[in-house]
Each structure stands twice: as structure tokens, then as C-alpha cells.
Motif scaffolding. Structure first.
Motif, PDB file in Angstrom:
ATOM      1  N   TYR A  23       0.848  -1.199   0.000  1.00  0.00           N
ATOM      2  CA  TYR A  23       0.000   0.000   0.000  1.00  0.00           C
ATOM      3  C   TYR A  23       0.882   1.246   0.000  1.00  0.00           C
ATOM      4  CZ  TYR A  23      -4.381   2.487   1.327  1.00  0.00           C
ATOM      5  OH  TYR A  23      -5.499   3.289   1.379  1.00  0.00           O
ATOM      6  N   ARG A  24       1.850   1.266   0.910  1.00  0.00           N
ATOM      7  CA  ARG A  24       2.742   2.430   1.034  1.00  0.00           C
ATOM      8  C   ARG A  24       3.568   2.650  -0.236  1.00  0.00           C
ATOM      9  NH1 ARG A  24       1.138   4.950   5.386  1.00  0.00           N
ATOM     10  NH2 ARG A  24       1.691   4.151   7.423  1.00  0.00           N
ATOM     11  N   GLU A  25       4.173   1.592  -0.766  1.00  0.00           N
ATOM     12  CA  GLU A  25       5.070   1.763  -1.904  1.00  0.00           C
ATOM     13  C   GLU A  25       4.339   2.089  -3.196  1.00  0.00           C
ATOM     14  OE1 GLU A  25       7.404  -1.826  -1.813  1.00  0.00           O
ATOM     15  OE2 GLU A  25       6.041  -2.892  -3.159  1.00  0.00           O
ATOM     16  N   THR A  26       3.036   1.841  -3.257  1.00  0.00           N
ATOM     17  CA  THR A  26       2.277   2.141  -4.480  1.00  0.00           C
ATOM     18  C   THR A  26       1.276   3.278  -4.295  1.00  0.00           C
ATOM     19  OG1 THR A  26       0.485   0.561  -4.015  1.00  0.00           O
ATOM     20  CG2 THR A  26       2.436  -0.280  -5.216  1.00  0.00           C
ATOM     21  N   GLY A  27       1.318   3.956  -3.150  1.00  0.00           N
ATOM     22  CA  GLY A  27       0.350   5.020  -2.896  1.00  0.00           C
ATOM     23  C   GLY A  27      -1.076   4.496  -2.908  1.00  0.00           C
ATOM     24  N   GLU A  29      -2.274   2.130  -4.773  1.00  0.00           N
ATOM     25  CA  GLU A  29      -2.691   1.467  -6.019  1.00  0.00           C
ATOM     26  C   GLU A  29      -2.860  -0.034  -5.795  1.00  0.00           C
ATOM     27  OE1 GLU A  29      -3.606   2.722  -9.054  1.00  0.00           O
ATOM     28  OE2 GLU A  29      -3.512   4.652  -8.020  1.00  0.00           O
ATOM     29  N   TYR A  32      -5.493  -0.743  -1.721  1.00  0.00           N
ATOM     30  CA  TYR A  32      -6.627   0.105  -1.319  1.00  0.00           C
ATOM     31  C   TYR A  32      -7.919  -0.703  -1.372  1.00  0.00           C
ATOM     32  CZ  TYR A  32     -10.277   3.613  -1.338  1.00  0.00           C
ATOM     33  OH  TYR A  32     -11.407   4.327  -1.037  1.00  0.00           O
ATOM     34  N   GLN A  94      -3.501   6.955   6.107  1.00  0.00           N
ATOM     35  CA  GLN A  94      -3.241   7.027   4.674  1.00  0.00           C
ATOM     36  C   GLN A  94      -4.427   6.405   3.963  1.00  0.00           C
ATOM     37  OE1 GLN A  94       0.480   5.454   3.176  1.00  0.00           O
ATOM     38  NE2 GLN A  94      -0.241   5.525   1.056  1.00  0.00           N
ATOM     39  N   ARG A  96      -5.335   5.822   0.088  1.00  0.00           N
ATOM     40  CA  ARG A  96      -4.633   5.861  -1.195  1.00  0.00           C
ATOM     41  C   ARG A  96      -3.319   6.592  -0.979  1.00  0.00           C
ATOM     42  NH1 ARG A  96      -8.805   5.484  -6.142  1.00  0.00           N
ATOM     43  NH2 ARG A  96     -10.354   4.250  -5.057  1.00  0.00           N
ATOM     44  N   ALA A  97      -3.029   7.656  -1.741  1.00  0.00           N
ATOM     45  CA  ALA A  97      -1.763   8.376  -1.574  1.00  0.00           C
ATOM     46  C   ALA A  97      -1.873   9.523  -0.578  1.00  0.00           C
ATOM     47  CB  ALA A  97      -1.283   8.905  -2.925  1.00  0.00           C
ATOM     48  N   ASP A  98      -3.076   9.798  -0.088  1.00  0.00           N
ATOM     49  CA  ASP A  98      -3.322  10.916   0.827  1.00  0.00           C
ATOM     50  C   ASP A  98      -2.968  10.512   2.257  1.00  0.00           C
ATOM     51  OD1 ASP A  98      -4.201  13.343   1.864  1.00  0.00           O
ATOM     52  OD2 ASP A  98      -6.329  12.767   1.814  1.00  0.00           O
ATOM     53  N   ARG A  99      -1.979  11.208   2.836  1.00  0.00           N
ATOM     54  CA  ARG A  99      -1.565  10.943   4.223  1.00  0.00           C
ATOM     55  C   ARG A  99      -1.885  12.176   5.065  1.00  0.00           C
ATOM     56  NH1 ARG A  99       4.082   7.613   4.347  1.00  0.00           N
ATOM     57  NH2 ARG A  99       3.651   6.240   2.587  1.00  0.00           N
TER      58      ARG A  99
END
Length: 146
Positions: A23-27, A29, A32, A94, A96-99
């Protein structure tokens, strides 16, 4: 109380630390969407270690809040992430890519019941999990901080 294995139809190829890593390394993608439901990564501070602890969780929106359930599959004890946020409700999320920073609030009474129904509509297994334990499974609202 049953602690049955997950349904064989569940895809457990992403689970725990591996789910967080991908999850972290792909934002988001990868990870999710998990078994047809959206997930977020919740970061709490370990109440004993003081270290960040990441947990992938199913979530649903309630207005601007992100709602999660401390089910642990109906285990007799609360999950560690829940115990951590009870001690320190300042968390990071987090989606998706929103942290972002958030504040955790434990829902009670009528609000808890409403949010439970919202989450059980998304993941019906929550109702099964509640039958496996005598504890009242907590419902947590994550309020985004500005």
C-alpha cells in the motif's frame, strides 16, 4: 464462540505487514481495494514502545470522518491498534496516496449503532464477528485534523 478460519473465498494474498508495505510503496494502487472493500492504513503510537504501528483496516465514510471497527475477527481481546489509540488518540492515516493527521474518537450509544450498521453494510462479517465474542466491538471515527 467460534474462531473459524476466514472464508476460503477471501483473498489473503495481502495481509498485515505485506499489505502495509505494498500500500505504502504504491500510494494505495495496490491494497486500497481488499476483497471488494476500501482500506486505509492507520498509524498509532505503541503505548509501551512509543514506536509507530501501522495497520490496514476496512473503512467507510461518515461525512468527513473515516470509520473503522476494532473487531480482530471477533477475538476475545481488543486489537493492539485500538489499545494504542485509547492511550493516544492522535494518529496518522493514509487513504490511497493521501496521508494526514487525525484524531480518533470512540463512538458510543446511538452513534455507535448507526456507524456499526454502516460498516456491516460494507463488510457483513462484522455481525458474525460480534457473535464470536462477549466484548462490545468498538467503532472508531477518525477525524481529519487541519
Amino acid at each position: 464462540m467460534s474462531n473459524e478460519a476466514p472464508s476460503p473465498s477471501l483473498d489473503l494474498s495481502l495481509f498485515g505487514d505485506e499489505h502495509v508495505r505494498r500500500y505504502r510503496e504504491t500510494g494505495g494502487e495496490v491494497g486500497y481495494q481488499w476483497n471488494g472493500v476500501p482500506t486505509l492504513i492507520l498509524t498509532t503510537v505503541g503505548r509501551k514502545s512509543g514506536q509507530p504501528r501501522d495497520t490496514p483496516l476496512i473503512w467507510a465514510a461518515d461525512g468527513d470522518d473515516y470509520v473503522v471497527i476494532a473487531s480482530q475477527g471477533g477475538a476475545p481481546t481488543h486489537p493492539q491498534w485500538y489499545l494504542n489509540l485509547r492511550t493516544n488518540p492522535d494518529v496518522h492515516v493514509q487513504v490511497r496516496a493521501d496521508r494526514f493527521a487525525a484524531r480518533a474518537r470512540i463512538a458510543e450509544g446511538a452513534e455507535r449503532e448507526r456507524l456499526w450498521r454502516l460498516m456491516a453494510a460494507a463488510w457483513p462479517s462484522y455481525d458474525v464477528y460480534q457473535t464470536r465474542t462477549e466484548r462490545v466491538i468498538p467503532v472508531v471515527a477518525l477525524e481529519r485534523r487541519s
